[in-house]
Design a protein around this motif. Structure first.
Motif, PDB file in Angstrom:
ATOM      1  N   ARG A 324      -1.758   0.157  12.673  1.00  0.00           N
ATOM      2  CA  ARG A 324      -2.774  -0.894  12.782  1.00  0.00           C
ATOM      3  C   ARG A 324      -2.708  -1.707  11.486  1.00  0.00           C
ATOM      4  O   ARG A 324      -3.246  -1.311  10.456  1.00  0.00           O
ATOM      5  N   VAL A 325      -2.007  -2.827  11.576  1.00  0.00           N
ATOM      6  CA  VAL A 325      -1.647  -3.613  10.396  1.00  0.00           C
ATOM      7  C   VAL A 325      -2.656  -4.737  10.188  1.00  0.00           C
ATOM      8  O   VAL A 325      -2.891  -5.545  11.095  1.00  0.00           O
ATOM      9  N   VAL A 326      -3.234  -4.790   8.997  1.00  0.00           N
ATOM     10  CA  VAL A 326      -4.185  -5.834   8.633  1.00  0.00           C
ATOM     11  C   VAL A 326      -3.497  -6.807   7.688  1.00  0.00           C
ATOM     12  O   VAL A 326      -2.889  -6.398   6.692  1.00  0.00           O
ATOM     13  N   LEU A 327      -3.587  -8.091   8.001  1.00  0.00           N
ATOM     14  CA  LEU A 327      -3.019  -9.135   7.150  1.00  0.00           C
ATOM     15  C   LEU A 327      -4.121  -9.699   6.261  1.00  0.00           C
ATOM     16  O   LEU A 327      -5.147 -10.182   6.746  1.00  0.00           O
ATOM     17  N   LEU A 328      -3.908  -9.635   4.941  1.00  0.00           N
ATOM     18  CA  LEU A 328      -4.870 -10.115   3.959  1.00  0.00           C
ATOM     19  C   LEU A 328      -4.314 -11.354   3.257  1.00  0.00           C
ATOM     20  O   LEU A 328      -3.106 -11.464   3.048  1.00  0.00           O
ATOM     21  N   GLY A 329      -5.188 -12.248   2.862  1.00  0.00           N
ATOM     22  CA  GLY A 329      -4.747 -13.421   2.126  1.00  0.00           C
ATOM     23  C   GLY A 329      -5.879 -14.417   1.988  1.00  0.00           C
ATOM     24  O   GLY A 329      -6.791 -14.466   2.807  1.00  0.00           O
ATOM     25  N   VAL A 464      -1.742  -5.822  15.205  1.00  0.00           N
ATOM     26  CA  VAL A 464      -1.719  -6.664  14.010  1.00  0.00           C
ATOM     27  C   VAL A 464      -2.978  -7.501  14.068  1.00  0.00           C
ATOM     28  O   VAL A 464      -3.266  -8.121  15.099  1.00  0.00           O
ATOM     29  N   LEU A 465      -3.748  -7.513  12.981  1.00  0.00           N
ATOM     30  CA  LEU A 465      -5.024  -8.219  13.046  1.00  0.00           C
ATOM     31  C   LEU A 465      -5.331  -8.952  11.759  1.00  0.00           C
ATOM     32  O   LEU A 465      -4.891  -8.569  10.666  1.00  0.00           O
ATOM     33  N   GLY A 477      -7.953  -0.510   9.954  1.00  0.00           N
ATOM     34  CA  GLY A 477      -6.620  -0.635   9.377  1.00  0.00           C
ATOM     35  C   GLY A 477      -6.009   0.680   8.918  1.00  0.00           C
ATOM     36  O   GLY A 477      -6.687   1.538   8.362  1.00  0.00           O
ATOM     37  N   THR A 478      -4.707   0.833   9.161  1.00  0.00           N
ATOM     38  CA  THR A 478      -3.945   1.959   8.608  1.00  0.00           C
ATOM     39  C   THR A 478      -2.849   1.479   7.667  1.00  0.00           C
ATOM     40  O   THR A 478      -2.254   2.270   6.944  1.00  0.00           O
ATOM     41  N   ARG A 479      -2.584   0.166   7.682  1.00  0.00           N
ATOM     42  CA  ARG A 479      -1.552  -0.416   6.831  1.00  0.00           C
ATOM     43  C   ARG A 479      -1.990  -1.833   6.480  1.00  0.00           C
ATOM     44  O   ARG A 479      -2.513  -2.553   7.344  1.00  0.00           O
ATOM     45  N   PHE A 480      -1.758  -2.219   5.217  1.00  0.00           N
ATOM     46  CA  PHE A 480      -2.300  -3.486   4.743  1.00  0.00           C
ATOM     47  C   PHE A 480      -1.204  -4.311   4.080  1.00  0.00           C
ATOM     48  O   PHE A 480      -0.489  -3.832   3.201  1.00  0.00           O
ATOM     49  N   LEU A 481      -1.088  -5.566   4.537  1.00  0.00           N
ATOM     50  CA  LEU A 481      -0.106  -6.507   4.008  1.00  0.00           C
ATOM     51  C   LEU A 481      -0.859  -7.695   3.428  1.00  0.00           C
ATOM     52  O   LEU A 481      -1.745  -8.245   4.088  1.00  0.00           O
TER      53      LEU A 481
END
Length: 505
Positions: A324-329, A464-465, A477-481
């Motif tokens: 469960r990938v979270v996109l940060l920015g 992807v969220l 989230g389990t993974r953060f980009l």
């Protein structure tokens, strides 16, 4: 000291939305108003303002109390009005000529750049429109500020800045806000009012602590209910026994005593209150499964603007099944363009460096919900798009919180929260194994957010969220980009980014 109070307030719209609501506000109270969509929060705020009538009870305001109100949306008839004029119009007419400078102070305090001041309201983004409404509500520095979903359309940075702005208001200012943002409520309130049809609860606590207290109150109420029901059973058994003895012995005294026991049992039973359970509708997402280990693979992909300007690059990235990938920015860093590339790739039109597993069955949920056919009814939409049949579709919609009347209304007449539930139901019926979620909690109430978190986590689907909801990001989230320095980099978690956003100048 300015005060406002409600006594025995209630609101009915077909069914009772809330009742027996009594409370008073005093200097410095910051109240979070919490309830599922459609349970009367906006009407209660307008009743406090004096612009709506309650079905029951009364509102009492101290003499001279000034109230500022921030609705959810900008009225259509002011879209051509310049921003500064719109804010200045929040002042009483007699003060506009001599104290119009207050509009400039309010705009500056909320971070408006000078180049926006003369632009028409209709040309502003949804986020700036939201802040314009807040500036107008505050321009007269009222004793009581009423906020209806103040974080709508705001990105994370602006939400954090709004938290700081509210904290900097004069200490005596009273604030009542309806919001579904749990982290925001924790940061800005010191009391929480849970609106309920039977018995509303007001706790002198911010949301998270108040939610624990509410759960404890519900548990205690259920235990008392079970004790009362057990007593009712015992009283009726005793009454039946005395009746039999009285009949056999001819004793009128025992017959009278038996009737007293039955009456007592009926009184207790009539007073037993069932423990409240919000009927918000359930839309259980699932995971149709896949054998592939890698669902998405990026290699030397450049994410750019629609007109071709580069935003950031992805050297190498694999997204594995179940992640469960979270996109940060930051705002403008390219999150929306990244989601646009993924959407295009899922439709067969992605960049050369992006490979998708052929086993992907994708489901997409965007914040605008623009793909819903607004002129169709929810029932027509589900029946025509999914092979479920009429009876099954009616049952599915009922389970998602749509009563028969709402199933037959055009989607355009539904609230944004109801549209979000319909979109989630459609997402479930697509039976995806990969979810692409762009601000999925924007229009969901707190029960809906919590359910969505649980569904995503429990069913193990890949997703992807992008989300500005800090509580949701942490829970899912389990993974953060993170987009940093025109590169997409993996980070350990979201909290450093949240701190960075809170400290930005």
């Amino acid at each position: 000291m300015a005060t406002i109070s409600l006594r025995n307030a209630g609101l009915r719209s077909g069914t009772m939305l809330f009742s027996n609501l009594t409370f008073s506000l005093a200097d410095g109270d910051r109240v979070g108003l919490v309830a599922p969509n459609g349970r009367g929060k906006s009407t209660l705020l307008r009743a406090l303002l004096g612009n709506a009538e309650l079905s029951e009870g009364e509102v009492t305001r101290s003499r001279g109390l000034t109230v500022g109100y921030v609705p959810q949306d900008v009225p259509d008839d002011v879209l051509a009005v310049p921003l500064r004029d719109f804010v200045e119009a929040g002042l009483p007419p007699a003060l506009r000529e001599t104290e119009g400078w207050r509009a400039d102070v309010a705009l500056d305090s909320l971070g408006f750049p000078i180049d926006l001041v003369s632009r028409p309201m209709g040309e502003l983004s949804g986020g700036w429109q939201r802040l314009a409404l807040i500036a107008r509500g505050w321009v007269n520095e009222p004793d009581l500020l009423l906020l209806d979903e103040p974080t709508n359309h705001l990105d994370l940075g602006r939400i954090i800045e709004l938290e700081a702005w509210l904290s900097a208001l004069p200490r005596q200012t009273m604030v009542v806000m309806a919001s579904h943002d749990r982290e925001f409520l924790d940061a800005t309130t010191n009391r929480t009012l849970f609106l309920r049809a039977e018995t509303s609860h007001l706790f002198p606590l911010a949301y998270s602590s108040a939610r624990v207290a509410l759960d404890e109150a519900d548990q205690a109420a259920e235990q008392q209910r079970q004790r009362d029901l057990k007593e009712v059973v015992q009283l009726r058994k005793q009454a039946a026994k005395l009746t039999n003895i009285g009949i056999n012995s001819g004793s009128d005294l025992l017959t009278v005593k038996s009737k007293q026991l039955r009456d007592r049992a009926e009184r207790i039973e009539s007073q037993v209150v069932a423990v409240h359970r919000e009927k918000t509708g359930k839309v259980m997402l699932g995971n149709s499964g896949a054998d592939a280990r890698v669902m998405l693979a990026f290699e030397n992909v450049v994410v750019d603007t629609p007109d071709g300007l580069p935003l950031f690059s992805i050297e190498k990235l694999h997204i594995f099944q179940g992640e469960r990938v979270v996109l940060l920015g930051r705002n403008g860093a390219g999150k929306s363009q990244f989601m646009r590339i993924l959407t295009a790739a899922l439709a067969g039109d992605g960049p050369a460096g992006l490979r998708l597993s052929p086993q992907i069955a994708a489901g997409y949920l965007d914040q605008a919900l623009a793909w819903l056919p607004l002129n169709k009814t929810p029932l027509d939409y589900i029946v025509s798009n999914f092979d479920e049949g009429d009876r099954r579709s009616i049952a599915l919609l009922a389970g998602a919180g749509f009563d028969p009347d709402r199933q037959e209304k055009p989607i355009r007449l539904l609230s944004l929260g109801q549209r979000a539930r319909l979109a989630l139901l459609a997402l479930r019926l697509q039976k995806p194994n990969f979810y692409l979620l762009d601000e999925p909690t924007n229009h969901l109430d707190i029960p809906g957010q919590e359910q969505l978190e649980a569904d995503i986590a429990e069913h193990g689907a890949t997703c992807v969220l992008v989300s500005h909801d800090r509580r949701f990001v942490r829970g899912v989230g389990t993974r953060f980009l993170q987009i940093m320095g025109r590169r997409l980099r993996e980070v350990d978690g979201p909290d450093a980014f949240f701190t960075e956003m809170a400290e930005r100048p």
